[in-house]
Write a protein that holds these residues in place. Structure first.
Motif, PDB file in Angstrom:
ATOM      1  N   ASP A   8       0.824  -1.197   0.000  1.00 15.27           N
ATOM      2  CA  ASP A   8       0.000   0.000   0.000  1.00 15.27           C
ATOM      3  C   ASP A   8       0.858   1.246   0.000  1.00 15.27           C
ATOM      4  O   ASP A   8       1.918   1.306   0.639  1.00 15.27           O
ATOM      5  CB  ASP A   8      -0.913   0.015   1.233  1.00 15.27           C
ATOM      6  N   SER A   9       0.392   2.265  -0.706  1.00 11.60           N
ATOM      7  CA  SER A   9       1.146   3.505  -0.821  1.00 11.60           C
ATOM      8  C   SER A   9       1.104   4.309   0.466  1.00 11.60           C
ATOM      9  O   SER A   9       0.098   4.394   1.139  1.00 11.60           O
ATOM     10  CB  SER A   9       0.581   4.362  -1.958  1.00 11.60           C
ATOM     11  N   ALA A  10       2.259   4.878   0.797  1.00  9.65           N
ATOM     12  CA  ALA A  10       2.324   5.773   1.952  1.00  9.65           C
ATOM     13  C   ALA A  10       2.169   7.214   1.541  1.00  9.65           C
ATOM     14  O   ALA A  10       2.125   8.107   2.376  1.00  9.65           O
ATOM     15  CB  ALA A  10       3.664   5.590   2.666  1.00  9.65           C
ATOM     16  N   ALA A  11       2.109   7.458   0.257  1.00  6.61           N
ATOM     17  CA  ALA A  11       2.023   8.839  -0.242  1.00  6.61           C
ATOM     18  C   ALA A  11       0.980   8.904  -1.337  1.00  6.61           C
ATOM     19  O   ALA A  11       1.303   8.864  -2.509  1.00  6.61           O
ATOM     20  CB  ALA A  11       3.389   9.294  -0.764  1.00  6.61           C
ATOM     21  N   PRO A  12      -0.308   8.961  -0.969  1.00  6.58           N
ATOM     22  CA  PRO A  12      -1.364   9.012  -1.979  1.00  6.58           C
ATOM     23  C   PRO A  12      -1.210  10.227  -2.881  1.00  6.58           C
ATOM     24  O   PRO A  12      -0.666  11.249  -2.472  1.00  6.58           O
ATOM     25  CB  PRO A  12      -2.642   9.102  -1.143  1.00  6.58           C
ATOM     26  N   PHE A  22       8.571  -1.005  -3.504  1.00  2.96           N
ATOM     27  CA  PHE A  22       9.582  -0.662  -2.508  1.00  2.96           C
ATOM     28  C   PHE A  22       9.406   0.777  -2.016  1.00  2.96           C
ATOM     29  O   PHE A  22      10.376   1.521  -1.835  1.00  2.96           O
ATOM     30  CB  PHE A  22      10.996  -0.842  -3.075  1.00  2.96           C
ATOM     31  N   GLY A  23       8.152   1.193  -1.818  1.00  2.16           N
ATOM     32  CA  GLY A  23       7.863   2.540  -1.335  1.00  2.16           C
ATOM     33  C   GLY A  23       7.848   3.598  -2.413  1.00  2.16           C
ATOM     34  O   GLY A  23       7.677   4.774  -2.117  1.00  2.16           O
ATOM     35  N   HIS A  24       8.004   3.189  -3.666  1.00  2.31           N
ATOM     36  CA  HIS A  24       8.015   4.123  -4.789  1.00  2.31           C
ATOM     37  C   HIS A  24       6.771   3.923  -5.654  1.00  2.31           C
ATOM     38  O   HIS A  24       6.082   2.900  -5.544  1.00  2.31           O
ATOM     39  CB  HIS A  24       9.277   3.918  -5.629  1.00  2.31           C
ATOM     40  N   PRO A  25       6.428   4.883  -6.505  1.00  7.58           N
ATOM     41  CA  PRO A  25       5.261   4.736  -7.376  1.00  7.58           C
ATOM     42  C   PRO A  25       5.287   3.419  -8.147  1.00  7.58           C
ATOM     43  O   PRO A  25       6.347   2.953  -8.577  1.00  7.58           O
ATOM     44  CB  PRO A  25       5.372   5.941  -8.324  1.00  7.58           C
ATOM     45  N   ARG A  26       4.121   2.824  -8.315  1.00  4.50           N
ATOM     46  CA  ARG A  26       3.992   1.512  -8.939  1.00  4.50           C
ATOM     47  C   ARG A  26       4.607   1.494 -10.343  1.00  4.50           C
ATOM     48  O   ARG A  26       5.120   0.477 -10.800  1.00  4.50           O
ATOM     49  CB  ARG A  26       2.502   1.146  -9.010  1.00  4.50           C
ATOM     50  N   GLY A  27       4.565   2.621 -11.024  1.00  4.33           N
ATOM     51  CA  GLY A  27       5.140   2.675 -12.358  1.00  4.33           C
ATOM     52  C   GLY A  27       6.622   2.367 -12.387  1.00  4.33           C
ATOM     53  O   GLY A  27       7.159   1.953 -13.422  1.00  4.33           O
ATOM     54  N   LEU A  28       7.299   2.543 -11.245  1.00  4.08           N
ATOM     55  CA  LEU A  28       8.727   2.233 -11.208  1.00  4.08           C
ATOM     56  C   LEU A  28       8.956   0.738 -11.437  1.00  4.08           C
ATOM     57  O   LEU A  28       9.979   0.355 -12.026  1.00  4.08           O
ATOM     58  CB  LEU A  28       9.335   2.666  -9.870  1.00  4.08           C
ATOM     59  N   TYR A 146       7.660  11.226 -10.115  1.00  6.51           N
ATOM     60  CA  TYR A 146       7.825  11.948  -8.855  1.00  6.51           C
ATOM     61  C   TYR A 146       7.349  13.388  -8.967  1.00  6.51           C
ATOM     62  O   TYR A 146       7.241  13.950 -10.054  1.00  6.51           O
ATOM     63  CB  TYR A 146       9.296  11.883  -8.413  1.00  6.51           C
ATOM     64  N   ASP A 147       7.089  13.947  -7.816  1.00  2.52           N
ATOM     65  CA  ASP A 147       6.535  15.298  -7.739  1.00  2.52           C
ATOM     66  C   ASP A 147       7.659  16.333  -7.788  1.00  2.52           C
ATOM     67  O   ASP A 147       7.971  16.988  -6.798  1.00  2.52           O
ATOM     68  CB  ASP A 147       5.718  15.449  -6.454  1.00  2.52           C
ATOM     69  N   GLY A 148       8.289  16.427  -8.956  1.00  2.00           N
ATOM     70  CA  GLY A 148       9.340  17.424  -9.158  1.00  2.00           C
ATOM     71  C   GLY A 148      10.676  16.976  -8.594  1.00  2.00           C
ATOM     72  O   GLY A 148      10.806  15.939  -7.936  1.00  2.00           O
ATOM     73  N   PRO A 149      11.725  17.794  -8.827  1.00  2.00           N
ATOM     74  CA  PRO A 149      13.086  17.436  -8.399  1.00  2.00           C
ATOM     75  C   PRO A 149      13.272  17.397  -6.892  1.00  2.00           C
ATOM     76  O   PRO A 149      14.241  16.819  -6.404  1.00  2.00           O
ATOM     77  CB  PRO A 149      13.953  18.533  -9.041  1.00  2.00           C
ATOM     78  N   ASP A 150      12.356  18.012  -6.138  1.00  2.00           N
ATOM     79  CA  ASP A 150      12.507  18.047  -4.681  1.00  2.00           C
ATOM     80  C   ASP A 150      11.799  16.894  -3.978  1.00  2.00           C
ATOM     81  O   ASP A 150      11.814  16.816  -2.746  1.00  2.00           O
ATOM     82  CB  ASP A 150      11.975  19.385  -4.134  1.00  2.00           C
ATOM     83  N   ASP A 151      11.140  16.016  -4.718  1.00  2.00           N
ATOM     84  CA  ASP A 151      10.502  14.847  -4.118  1.00  2.00           C
ATOM     85  C   ASP A 151      11.577  14.015  -3.419  1.00  2.00           C
ATOM     86  O   ASP A 151      12.552  13.593  -4.049  1.00  2.00           O
ATOM     87  CB  ASP A 151       9.815  14.016  -5.208  1.00  2.00           C
ATOM     88  N   PRO A 152      11.442  13.754  -2.100  1.00  2.00           N
ATOM     89  CA  PRO A 152      12.510  13.061  -1.362  1.00  2.00           C
ATOM     90  C   PRO A 152      12.745  11.619  -1.824  1.00  2.00           C
ATOM     91  O   PRO A 152      13.782  11.039  -1.518  1.00  2.00           O
ATOM     92  CB  PRO A 152      11.999  13.092   0.088  1.00  2.00           C
ATOM     93  N   ARG A 153      11.789  11.051  -2.570  1.00  2.43           N
ATOM     94  CA  ARG A 153      11.950   9.664  -3.042  1.00  2.43           C
ATOM     95  C   ARG A 153      12.667   9.592  -4.380  1.00  2.43           C
ATOM     96  O   ARG A 153      13.012   8.494  -4.841  1.00  2.43           O
ATOM     97  CB  ARG A 153      10.574   8.997  -3.180  1.00  2.43           C
ATOM     98  N   ARG A 154      12.905  10.716  -5.012  1.00  2.65           N
ATOM     99  CA  ARG A 154      13.396  10.730  -6.396  1.00  2.65           C
ATOM    100  C   ARG A 154      14.755  10.041  -6.547  1.00  2.65           C
ATOM    101  O   ARG A 154      14.922   9.152  -7.383  1.00  2.65           O
ATOM    102  CB  ARG A 154      13.469  12.178  -6.888  1.00  2.65           C
ATOM    103  N   ASP A 155      15.744  10.434  -5.734  1.00  7.09           N
ATOM    104  CA  ASP A 155      17.080   9.842  -5.848  1.00  7.09           C
ATOM    105  C   ASP A 155      17.039   8.346  -5.576  1.00  7.09           C
ATOM    106  O   ASP A 155      17.706   7.558  -6.251  1.00  7.09           O
ATOM    107  CB  ASP A 155      18.053  10.526  -4.883  1.00  7.09           C
ATOM    108  N   GLY A 156      16.241   7.944  -4.575  1.00  8.06           N
ATOM    109  CA  GLY A 156      16.109   6.524  -4.277  1.00  8.06           C
ATOM    110  C   GLY A 156      15.483   5.765  -5.425  1.00  8.06           C
ATOM    111  O   GLY A 156      15.851   4.625  -5.707  1.00  8.06           O
TER     112      GLY A 156
END
Length: 498
Positions: A8-12, A22-28, A146-156
């Motif tokens: 389940d997503s932690a970030a709707p 792994f905590g990232h959008p399903r599209g990954l 991801y929600d722009g370059p500042d999304d904290p999940r982006r680098d991961g």
């Protein structure tokens, strides 16, 4: 397969928000699997390529010609990433471009699988075109999740995606290489086609989980631009068709009529792209200064990749002829050496990330320039190590497999020192006007390096001779030392980038 890794997503609110990977959008998951299978097909075919080119049961070319063909092919893959990104931006959008790319790659591998040498180079061309179309666009779609370059999940997210690349690259030589070398070359190429078919199927089935913006053409061509582009393409295609028809009818055609223009393009086009940027009057003084600094990194990177990419050609051909490809009496296919780098990347990348962070906390992390120069010295050192097995072979003996593993180990450490830094410095130093194009410029450093190797091979230079290997090793080491010695000048040109 991907669904078993979701929760389940932690970030709707993100694309595919009902589940995560792994905590990232399903599209990954879709892009991870697509890239993994595409890399499986690419690296499997790449591991077989130089061996097939020199094999009596293959094309039976000499080592110099085989190295030239291999180098031209790799340089084309990276060169075509530029028009590939252009197609995604201006014609089809990233999602459609990747679907078309996967289809072209699969057809290319199927063409290679045909038992006819007459279609072999057409198959290589299709794989190169498809890889160029896919390379930039699939990475763009990862960013779209991801929600722009500042999304904290982006680098991961990009780290997870990068693991998919290395998983595919690790498995490919073990599977495709084994079948190709020990059973049938063309069956190996057919397995590469199967790998791409699995990746394409995964992409088409899972595309509903991708971000909606991946279907959008960011800056579509106008009707007038489309007509002009098509007209120019047809003119150039016509010129090439007429030229090669005349050469063929005259009976003077050789493989060099194809290889020489492509290798020259691989050297000239990167220079033209950088020169055009330097002449751009719209860039301010700070941007021009950073671009001047970037040229230092670009030239050094071209030297690095010139040596590094010979791990798939010069070293493979040496291993086939002059190495004892066994461990404790257990023999293995030569193509397996190509799995050493990706497994080392997966093992060492987290160690390097931790090491740089630990040094940073102590205020001792090396600067970008020092890391870059270290990478060059290390890739030079790898070819100094290469002198040992070359000397053993010249003495009439087979070199131990661990010599080659040691070379790949040193090169991988150099790659982890230089390549991530090169990607980072490219994004930091890009002029605003060329922000989206500069990653393609970084790929052109690979093109220039491999094209240089191709030119040397076409000129008849034996890259497995001790004198040439020593010269290349010294060139890389001197380039690394030169960047270090001029680090203060380069730092001043870099401005606020460190």
């Amino acid at each position: 397969m991907a669904s078993s890794l979701t929760k389940d997503s932690a970030a709707p609110g993100t694309p595919g928000s009902e589940k995560t990977f792994f905590g990232h959008p399903r599209g990954l998951a879709t892009l991870f699997m697509t890239e993994m299978w595409e890399r499986f097909s690419y690296y499997g075919m790449k591991a077989l390529l130089p061996l097939y080119l020199v094999a009596p049961g293959g094309l039976h070319l000499n080592a110099a010609t085989a190295t030239a063909v291999y180098s031209v092919y790799v340089s084309l893959v990276y060169l075509l990433a530029l028009p590939g990104g252009w197609f995604g931006d201006r014609v089809w959008g990233p999602r459609k471009t990747v679907a078309v790319a996967g289809t072209v790659i699969m057809l290319g591998h199927l063409t290679l699988a045909l038992p006819s040498s007459g279609t072999f180079f057409a198959g290589l061309g299709l794989v190169a075109i498809g890889s160029g179309l896919l390379k930039a666009n699939i990475s763009t779609m990862v960013g779209h999740l991801y929600d722009g370059p500042d999304d904290p999940r982006r680098d991961g997210g990009f780290t997870v995606f990068y693991m998919g690349i290395n998983l595919g690259a690790f498995a490919a030589p073990l599977v495709i290489g084994t079948i190709g070398e020990t059973v049938d070359w063309h069956l190996g190429f057919a397995l590469a086609a199967l790998g791409m078919a699995l990746g394409l199927g995964q992409f088409l089935i899972g595309s509903r989980n991708l971000a909606p913006r991946s279907t959008v053409v960011p800056t579509p061509l106008s009707a007038a631009e489309r007509a002009t582009t098509l007209r120019k393409a047809l003119i150039w295609a016509g010129v090439a068709a007429v030229f090669y028809t005349v050469v063929g009818v005259s009976g003077s055609y050789t493989l060099n009529w194809l290889l020489v223009p492509l290798t020259l393009a691989g050297v000239v086009i990167p220079v033209m792209v950088l020169a055009r940027m330097k002449r751009d009057k719209e860039l301010d003084g700070t941007e021009q200064s950073k671009l001047s600094a970037y040229i230092w990194f670009f030239v050094a990177a071209a030297v690095f990749w010139m040596i590094y990419d010979q791990g798939g050609s010069t070293l493979s051909i040496f291993a086939e002829a002059s190495a004892e490809n066994s461990v404790l009496g257990w023999e293995f296919p030569v193509s397996w050496y190509q799995s050493v780098n990706p497994v080392l990347i997966m093992a060492l990348a987290p160690v390097f990330a931790w090491f740089w962070l630990a040094l940073n906390k102590r205020g001792n992390e090396p600067s970008t320039i020092v890391k870059f120069s270290s990478g060059l010295v290390l890739v030079g050192a790898s070819f100094f190590v290469f002198l040992a097995p070359l000397s053993i072979a010249e003495g009439g003996h087979k070199a131990a497999a661990m010599w080659l593993v040691a070379i790949y180990f040193v090169q991988t450490v150099g790659e982890l020192t230089l390549s991530p830094v090169g990607l980072s410095v490219t994004t930091k130093m890009a002029p605003a006007k060329y922000a989206s194009q500069m990653m393609g410029v970084w790929f052109l450093a690979v093109t220039a390096g491999d094209a240089t190797t191709g030119l040397l091979s076409i000129a008849g230079v034996d890259l497995n001779k001790m004198g040439i290997v020593a010269l290349e090793a010294a060139l890389a080491a001197v380039a690394g030392v030169a960047i270090y010695m001029y680090r203060n000048k380069v730092k001043s040109l870099m401005g606020d980038v460190h």
